[in-house]
Each structure stands twice: as C-alpha cells, then as structure tokens.
Enzyme design. Structure first.
Site, PDB file in Angstrom:
ATOM      1  N   ILE B 238      35.180  37.210  37.495  1.00 65.60           N
ATOM      2  CA  ILE B 238      35.891  38.481  37.620  1.00 65.60           C
ATOM      3  C   ILE B 238      35.415  39.313  38.813  1.00 65.60           C
ATOM      4  O   ILE B 238      36.068  40.266  39.193  1.00 65.60           O
ATOM      5  CB  ILE B 238      35.820  39.329  36.331  1.00 65.60           C
ATOM      6  CG1 ILE B 238      34.399  39.762  36.012  1.00 65.60           C
ATOM      7  CG2 ILE B 238      36.403  38.585  35.154  1.00 65.60           C
ATOM      8  CD1 ILE B 238      34.340  40.744  34.859  1.00 65.60           C
ATOM      9  N   LYS B 280      37.767  44.407  38.024  1.00 62.56           N
ATOM     10  CA  LYS B 280      36.727  44.604  39.017  1.00 62.56           C
ATOM     11  C   LYS B 280      37.269  44.397  40.422  1.00 62.56           C
ATOM     12  O   LYS B 280      37.040  45.205  41.304  1.00 62.56           O
ATOM     13  CB  LYS B 280      35.591  43.611  38.766  1.00 62.56           C
ATOM     14  CG  LYS B 280      35.107  43.583  37.333  1.00 62.56           C
ATOM     15  CD  LYS B 280      34.562  44.917  36.867  1.00 62.56           C
ATOM     16  CE  LYS B 280      34.133  44.848  35.405  1.00 62.56           C
ATOM     17  NZ  LYS B 280      33.725  46.141  34.863  1.00 62.56           N
TER      18      LYS B 280
END
Lengths: 616, 486
Positions: B238, B280
């Site tokens: 991520i 993110k």
C-alpha cells in the site's frame, strides 16, 4: 446408575456389619463408599451410553456378549459379599430377550467388574474403546452403498432443463477444484466453501440476467429482471434535486467543512455525525412520526449486508443460531452464515396464515433447536417481510418481545423496506415504537436499516445498525473499520437527507408510484389466474403459481422457474430459494420495471402458463 | 418484570478485546483526539504524528476535481450518469474503476508490470482487504508469519474476526531490521515444532513502520522459500507510490513477471497475493478503497463474494475511475508526490539530526520515519519506552507511536509520521523536539560520546555493550543468550 442409587439407599438404613480387616479397603461409612463407588462406576455408563445405543440398534449382540459373567463380579476380592446386591439387581433372571436398555446394562455390568477388578482403570477403558472401534469398523465395511443422490445438492439434476443441469454441474466442478487439481491450492476451508459457485436459483437467475439483460430497444429478447428488489421509480426526483441544488463541485464550494480535507482523509469509521443526525431524522419520517431515533445509538456501514453481518458477529458465537421465519431473503444465507458460522433455524410459516409469524411456530422451532443442542441467540425477521411483503401487527410484535424476554434472547428487526409501503389496510409499526412505551428490556432489541430500498440508492452502500445495547454499539463501531462508507458519498447524502421538503415529497411520491406498479402488476397476474399473498410493503409481490406446476414439490417448482427463465425470459425468485416449505410460490420484483413493460412481462408469463396448462 | 440482559448474551467477539484498541498506538490517538493541535485555536495541543496520512498533494487532487466536475456525479455536469451509478451494486465493480486501478497500479511500478483488471477485487480499505485475504487463506487457529516490527492494526485486521494467528519473525537494528532468510526459516521451523499450522507469510513492502523496501534478491529468495514450503505469500504494497529515493522499488508483481517471462515458471502463482489501497499512495483513506489482487482464481472468486461486506460506494468508484483514467494527471501526481515526500523527509530527518536524533538510515519510502530514541531510555526495557512515550505525549505534546506497539523486539524506537501536516506544523513539531532534547542534554551527551567510541558504524556487539552499561538489570529480551539462539 439407577441400580447404584438403589443400592446406596439400601445401605444407608441398614449397614451390614463388616469384619475389621475389610474396613481397610472398604470402610463402612456410607459417604466414603458413595464417593469411591461413583468415582469408579460413573465413567462407564456415561462413556458407554452412546455406544450401547449403537450396539443395540444397529448390531444384534452376540450371545457371548449378551450373557455376562456375574461370577467375575462376585469374585472381586475387594467387594466381598456386598457385591451380591448391586450386581444381582440389574439382571433379574428373565428368559426373554430384553429391550435395548437391558442389553446395554448387561454389557456395562461386566465392564464395571473390569474397572474395579485387577484390570484397573486402564484395561477397563481400553476394552470398551476397542470394542466400539471394531464395531464402527464392522459397520463401515458392511454398510450398503447408498445412492449419492441423497447427499447434498437439493436441486436434483434434470436432463430436460438446461439450467437445472447447470446447478448440479457447477457444484461438482467446484469439488473437483478442491480435490483433484494438480497443484494443491491450499485455501481455508471456509474460503473454499465461499468460492464455490452459488447454486441457489436466486444467484443463478441473477447471473443469467447479467449475461442477457432485457432492453426495450437494444435487446428486446433479453431476460426481464424481476429477481432483484431495486427501485427505479423515483430517479427523476433525485436527479432534479441534484440539478436544483447546484453543488458547484464535490467540495461544496467555499465551505471549509467540505474541503478535500474533510473527505479524503480519515473520517470516523462508523459514519459522520452529521449523516447520523440526518439518517435519524429520515428514519423517523419513514417509520411514522411516532418514533424518534437517537443518532448516538446508530452505527453506519457500507450497506445492509455488512450491517447484518456485523450485528451477527456481535450477538452470536460460531455455532450459535438465530431463529428466522420462512420464507426469508435468500441473501441471508450468505450474509449471515458465510463468515460468522452462525446457523439459521427456519420457523416455517404457511399460506393458511398468509405467511404470518406465529409464536406457536416460534416456540416449536426454539425447542427443536434446543433439543439439537443449539444455543439460540436471537430472532431475526424482516418487517415488512421480504419476500412476502406482509407486515407484523402490533400484537405479534408484543408477543415476539415477550417471547424474547422469556427465553432471554435478542430481537433483530430488519426494517429496510419500512418506507416502501403501498398498502392502506395495514399500518407499519416499527419495533422501536413498541419498546418506547412499554417496560421491555430494550438492550435486546436491534434494528437494521439502509438506504438501498427506501431511497433506492443501493450503489451508495449505506447500512445502519440501530441498537439499544451499549456494548453492541461499541463493538459494532469498531467492526465498521472493515466496511466504512466512502466520505464523499456521506457528504452528498448529508445534504440530500437534510432537505426536509425534498425527502417528504420523495417518500410520498415513491409510495404512490409503488402502489401504482403493484396494482398494475398484481392485476396483470390476476388476469392470468395467478393470485398473490396479501401484502402491504416492499418492492415485490409473492405470487402463488402452484396451479402451474406439474409436480407439487420443490422439483416441480424449480422446473417452472426454469421455464420462466429460459422460455419465458423472465427471472423470478422461486420460493425454495427463500426456504419456503410450500412449493409454487415466487417473488416478483416490479419496481425496476417501466410501466410500459408490464404487458410484455404478463405476455411472457402467460405464454409459460399456457405451456404448463397444456401439459408441456 | 424486566430481565436485564448481561454481557454473557453477547458474542465473545463483542466483549473481548480482539479489537486491539487497548494498545498504546491507539491510546496516542485518544490523547490527540481530546486535545488536537491547531495553529490558531489550540497552539499548545497535541500534534498528530501517529497517523500515516498523505496530505502533501491534495492541491493537485482539488485542482483536478475542479477541472472535472462530471467525475463526481453530484454536480449538474455529472448528474446524467447518476442513475446508472446509484443503482450499481455489482460486486465486480464498475469496469472503468477496475481498469483505472489496474492501470494505476502498473504506473506506480514504473509500468514495468501490468495488472489484469479482472483480478482487481474491492474491499473496505486495506483493513478490509487484509481481512478478506485472511478469511480466504486460513482457518481459525492457523497462522501467518509476519516480520517485526509490523503495523499494529494487523493484530486486529488479520486476527479479530478470522481467528487466524500471527507468528512474529523478529528483526533487529543490527541488521537495519531487514528480514534475513535464516530468521524466516527459523521462525517457520519453530512454528512447525510448536504445532502451529503456518499458512503464509505477510510482507509489508515498503515496510510500515520502517519505511524501507526489500531488494529484488531478498524478495526472490523469500518467494522461493514460500514456494518451496507451499505457503502463501501476501505482499502488502500500500505504500508503493511513496518510494521517494534510491534504490528503486521492486514489487512482487515484477518477480512474478520475471519468472513468467524467463519461462522457468518456478513460482506457483496460486500462492501469491497483493494487498493494495489508495489510502496512502493517493492519500484517500476517507474513500475506503482497498484492493485484493490475487494470482489465484479461487481466491479472486472467494474474495469477490466477500467484497459485498465492504463494497466501495459506486459514486466513489465512478470518481476514482475517471480520475485515475487521466494518464496525464496520474503522471503529474506521482511525480509531485515523490518529490514532496523526499523534500519533507529530508527536512524532517535533517531537523532531527541537528539535535542528535537519528532515524533508521536505510529508509527511502513511507509517510514516516523510524526514530531512534534508545539513548533517552532510562533502561532498555519496554516499560522505559512507555514511560518516555508518555512524556512525549503529555509534555512534548506529540503523538508518536512507540515501537512496542509494532511488536518491535528492541525498545526505544518510535514511528513518527510527517506527511499529514503542513510545513508550519512540522516546524512546530521539530521545535518541540528541540526544546525537549535541550532539557535532556545530559541524557544525550554520554550517548553521543559512546557512539563516537564505537566507530562510525553502530555495531552489534557495541550496542549490546551499550545496553548493559546503561542497564545492568536488563530484561530477558536483550540478553545475548536469547539472541544467540536465533
């Protein structure tokens, strides 16, 4: 053990005089005796009660087993003369072969001897275990091969119908995947169970429509969807609202509150407070002004599907059960059972009661579940009911609450169709209204709601758990991390739901339009000779097509469903997918239809009806 | 008569503490929540440095949204698409969304690999994606190996509802916390000895909390190891677009591609799964977009069915679909994101360095630094770390996350997030740290001296010596005997 009790009773009033030396092993004090006796004896009958049952029912005892050796018992040095009374008690000399229980006892008695005798506990437990093992082995070898039909797949394959064949084939294909593939795919067993193709006709039908959907212009020969309860009747209203409330961008113009920071960044997982307030207001409008909802008792998540699952996770452990009146929404099998491991116990409702839930049936199902050793944790029902569309009366709700209180279980009321009412005869009463006035313990009551049906926004994924139990709320809030609503969607809904005038108009117009479609659709079916159950809410009707089925059974029903799908090109949900015990009922959703398409639907159903009546 | 319902009538899940929110990682959040910093309204409040949020490029996103009002269907321009989107509830996801996300994932990895849109499965954020994978791969009681330090949320996401266990693989500073093959093998063997059924290995690459990436060779070896032992390899990627410095990022997808192209086909692709999210890389945690990308068809089908428990709102899918289809925007965004992260990282670590605080040096990714405060500990223990952490929260008024909440085997490390604030706030935070260090000069000084003695490189033995000098009664985890065993 009965004989043992007898024996002990004997001993108490009249303890026999014992020789001094024997007292070392066997003190005459009744309490001491009782302890040693129970210690050494009870493991056996307990351990053996199940196996003796198997023995006597499946396996006629061999003569050698049947005639125990009382001598062995009396020879036991520690027990001395006293053993005469207990050992002789269970076997009065009877020439006739005795009942199963007697046989069991006969087998147990010599084993008691082994336990207390020199063999000791180890030998005494080894022998019965070994016996039982060999018995199982014997039974396994001599079992007659059963036809595989009785195994698992409820819809039996039929050669005439392409789709029914499909059902059986898909499930066998998945079995192959699990066992026979070259590379061992090591998933979790629950994962494998979920990965299996859905064999419920509900999902098979939905998939089939997805492959060939009807469109008036582009695909007039496609399948018409009557299997999905969605509502497209009032989109014009929402579209108009969007246009009028010129939101110049997603960020809502100058308002600092609505900047990208209030949307893209982390937000509370259980929903924005503003949305909860707006939702509480919307719910009280929908459920009648009599009830007010408290935003702090509300947890929001991405759809009613996770809402029901999260609530189940909170209320029940793996292996516990909920009672659920049938027929029920086919999706519950997936939403509730898949990952939580909670079972659903059907409470069968019948057409003679217009599929109304009765406490008698509930009580019966509860007791049966208890007998099966299941721990019942609650009752789950939908009100207005999906798929029937009827409404629980005030009295029934009181009875349900009393029942839940008496059995100390939860009540989960799925009120997701509360705003989609079209009936005038029955009045919808939310369980929230009932508990407000009375002295009920509110902490066992939970409500499921969402915007997918009443505001017809299934794509927006908004579900609600409304609970009166603080601990459930706290746990549910934490569980929403796995399924929160996207923040931009929440912002949009806050402004839409806060527009009271629009909402008022929407609810009213929506009801009128559902009513109109209901009249059209049910009227059309009526002309074909198909009657529907009396209903007041929902986006569907519950039609009785039992006159069209050749065989009054699930098979007959599925054959008709198959004809409707493949010949009539209409996807409806068969009652068996909803666990209805009476064959021939079908759920037809009519709110995603355009008015002008109703005659076409009737024509298609009529064609199949003709086919059935003429015997093909 | 009213019977009061007691807790026993709720599930073990509802009354248990599997949510893990009693960890200090979440305590810090609570402290922040009660007294949040605001440059005008509450200048003495707690600055949130415990939240890995990326707000550095919001201006780019805002600009794009203004230029493309039709993307969000709630505008006059976009309302035409409203009907289709509002009713869309297919768990496969909007085709446009899937295509765009697949393309974006490829772009993030420098277009060295491509992703199949049909393998993109939606989930409710990375949280939901991890849980879905755990549900699919392991039954209750089975375990996943995870190198420490790891993200505290894993204890909740992977274990809570699934009943799956996590077996830590201990990594330490002697090796810059890099996962070593021998540690991996030892942990696997140890788990087997303890009769724990290991179903897979979970890697966070780039690592949270370390901000480091795995090099290609290590990744290849790890993949070979999981393949050999027939266990799953789950790669949490991520943070893949937050790699701002050299060396270049290597995704497991590239290893897979390499294996395919070389024709060796040595890897069993059924064992490889990627967890992704836009929280993110794009800085969109509020949009709750999590992705499971699996090379295993059965996992794809299983996860897709489970995604009904955490579907992304169709409106958001539509918006993301339009945004990520705009190649020009994506290119610009990714470039700006990397540049700004590098700049912020440099400014922050530089500021810390000037007061003698060092961070894990090999870090070149992530939205945080792994800060070394071992010298400020009274003794090398978790208790001392917690005590220091309380001082940082209550006196320095910074919410940072202590290493113990990441299951770090060495006390004294803290994760400090730097991308969820503007430059001014960062300066305020640095100022507070500076003042704090000035107050504790005596603690820092001997440490610096020791450091100088033990040559430039912080060596393994030197550090152990260090710890024993400072705390003769050091608790077991620091004992060299225990280290020797692994």
């Amino acid at each position: 053990t009965g004989s043992l009790q007898n024996f002990l009773n004997h001993q108490k009033p009249n303890p026999r005089p014992q020789p001094q030396s024997r007292n070392l092993f066997f003190p005459s004090h009744p309490l001491y005796f009782q302890r040693t006796a129970t210690l050494s004896l009870t493991p056996f009958p307990l351990l053996f009660s199940s196996s003796t049952l198997t023995l006597s029912t499946y396996f006629p005892l061999t003569p050698s087993l049947r005639s125990p050796s009382p001598q062995r018992v009396s020879r036991d040095p520690r027990r001395g003369p006293m053993t005469e009374s207990p050992s002789s008690e269970p076997e009065p000399p009877s020439p006739k072969p005795r009942a199963a229980a007697g046989n069991g006892m006969r087998l147990v008695v010599p084993l008691q001897g082994v336990v207390q005798g020199r063999g000791g506990l180890i030998l005494g437990s080894l022998i019965p275990c070994a016996l039982f093992y060999f018995l199982q082995l014997y039974l396994k070898r001599h079992r007659s091969p059963k036809p595989p039909a009785s195994s698992s797949n409820p819809p039996s394959p039929s050669s005439s119908s392409p789709n029914l064949g499909d059902l059986a084939r898909t499930s066998s294909r998945s079995n192959l995947l699990g066992r026979g593939s070259i590379v061992p795919v090591r998933l979790s067993s629950r994962g494998m169970a979920i990965a299996k193709p859905n064999d419920s006709p509900y999902y098979v039908g939905l998939d089939k429509v997805a492959g060939d959907p009807f469109h008036r212009v582009d695909n007039p020969e496609g399948i018409i969807q009557l299997g999905l309860s969605e509502n497209t009747l009032c989109f014009d209203l929402i579209e108009r609202w969007m246009k009028e409330n010129l939101m110049d961008s997603l960020m809502g113009g100058d308002g600092a509150e609505l900047s990208i920071n209030g949307m893209a960044t982390y937000q509370p997982f259980d929903g924005l407070m503003e949305l909860k307030v707006a939702m509480a207001d919307f719910m009280s409008r929908v459920m009648g002004k009599g009830v007010s909802f408290d935003p702090s008792q509300m947890v929001l998540m991405a759809g009613a599907t996770p809402a029901i699952e999260i609530l189940t996770f909170c209320l029940a452990d793996h292996g516990n059960a909920f009672l659920i009146p049938t027929p029920y929404y086919p999706g519950f099998d997936r939403d509730i059972k898949f990952r939580t491991g909670v079972e659903l116990i059907p409470v069968h409702c019948r057409s003679t009661d217009n599929f109304m839930l009765t406490v008698t049936a509930l009580d019966q199902a509860y007791n049966q579940a208890r007998k099966r050793g299941l721990k019942v944790r609650g009752i789950l029902f939908s009100n207005p009911s999906n798929p029937v569309g009827n409404i629980l009366s005030r009295e029934t709700l009181y009875e349900l609450l009393d029942f839940a209180q008496e059995k100390n279980i939860h009540i989960i009321s799925d009120e997701i169709f509360a705003g989609s009412l079209y009936g005038t005869a029955e009045e919808f009463v939310s369980v929230a209204e009932i508990i407000e006035g009375e002295e009920f313990d509110k902490s066992r009551v939970h409500i499921i709601y969402g915007l997918s049906k009443d505001l017809s926004l299934p794509g927006f994924r908004v579900g609600v758990v409304y609970s009166y139990n603080e601990n459930v709320l706290a746990a549910a809030k934490r569980l929403t991390r796995f399924s929160s609503i996207s923040a931009p969607t929440q912002r949009l809904l806050i402004s839409m739901l806060s527009d009271a005038k629009f909402i008022e108009e929407y609810i009213e117009t929506n009801r009128k339009r559902i009513r109109r479609m209901y009249d059209l659709f049910v009227g059309g079916l009526d002309q074909l000779g198909i009657r529907c159950a009396k209903s007041s809410g929902g986006l569907y009707c519950w039609a009785d097509m039992s006159i069209l089925i050749a065989l009054y059974s699930e098979k007959g029903e599925l054959e008709l469903w198959d004809k409707l799908l493949n010949v009539g090109k209409v996807n409806v949900t068969p009652g068996s997918a909803c666990h209805c015990i009476e064959p021939g009922w079908f759920r037809c959703c009519f709110t995603a239809l355009a008015e002008e398409d109703v005659p076409l639907v009737m024509e298609r159903i009529g064609k199949v009806a003709e086919m059935c009546k003429s015997g093909h | 008569m009213v019977f009061k319902l007691n807790n026993q009538l709720l599930s073990r899940m509802a009354i248990g503490d599997g949510h893990g929110e009693n960890s200090s990682y979440f305590d810090g959040w609570k402290a922040y929540d009660s007294d949040p910093y605001h440059h005008q309204n509450n200048p003495d409040g707690v600055i949130q440095m415990g939240l890995a949020e990326n707000q550095l490029c919001f201006d780019k996103v805002e600009e794009w949204l203004k230029k493309n009002p039709a993307a969000s269907i709630c505008t006059p321009e976009g309302v035409a698409g409203f009907k289709d989107v509002a009713i869309f509830q297919d768990y496969h996801g909007l085709p446009q969304f899937r295509n765009a996300v697949a393309k974006f994932m490829g772009k993030v990895r420098g277009d060295r690999v491509s992703f199949d849109p049909d393998r993109i499965v939606m989930a409710g954020g990375a949280t939901g994606a991890h849980e879905t994978v755990a549900f699919c791969l392991a039954d209750p009681g089975e375990a996943l190996l995870v190198p420490t330090p790891y993200y505290p949320g894993f204890d909740r996401d992977l274990r809570w509802r699934t009943g799956v266990q996590l077996v830590p693989i201990e990594c330490d500073s002697a090796n810059n916390f890099k996962l070593r093959m021998e540690d991996l093998e030892a942990a696997y063997e140890m788990a087997k000895l303890n009769n724990i059924r290991v179903k897979g290995l979970l890697l966070t690459n780039p690592s949270n909390p370390l901000g480091t990436i795995l090099d290609g060779d290590t990744l290849r070896n790890i993949a070979a190891f999981t393949n050999e032992n027939n266990i799953h390899l789950i790669c949490d990627e991520i943070y893949s677009a937050t790699v701002f410095g050299k060396p270049d990022y290597v995704s497991i997808a590239e290893i897979v591609d390499e294996d395919r192209k070389s024709g060796r086909n040595g890897l069993n692709l059924d064992l490889i799964h990627i967890v992704y999210s836009l929280s993110k890389d794009m800085g969109f945690p509020g949009l709750r977009v999590g992705i499971v990308y699996s090379y295993n068809d059965v996992v794809v089908s299983c996860a897709r069915k489970m995604s009904s428990f955490g579907l992304v709102s169709a409106q958001t899918q539509h918006m993301i679909g339009s945004m990520l289809s705009d190649a020009e925007f994506v290119e610009e965004f990714l470039g700006a994101n990397r540049a700004r992260l590098a700049e912020r990282h440099g400014a922050f670590t530089g500021g810390l360095g000037r007061v003698g605080i060092r961070c894990l040096r090999s870090s070149n990714a992530g939205l945080f630094v792994w800060m070394d405060l071992r010298r400020l500990l009274k003794e090398q223990s978790v208790e001392a770390e917690t005590a220091l952490w309380r001082v940082i929260i209550n006196e320095v008024k910074l919410n940072v996350s202590p290493g113990s909440s990441f299951h770090c085997s060495e006390p004294g490390w803290f994760r400090v997030c730097f991308a969820n604030m503007d430059d001014e706030t960062m300066e305020v935070a640095l100022g507070r740290i500076r003042a704090f260090v000035a107050k504790h000069k005596e603690a820092m000084k001997p440490a610096r001296k020791l450091c100088a003695q033990s040559s430039l490189k912080l060596s393994f033995s030197g550090r152990i010596y260090d710890e024993f000098i400072m705390s003769p009664r050091s608790p077991i985890p620091q004992s060299p005997l225990v280290r020797a065993r692994t």
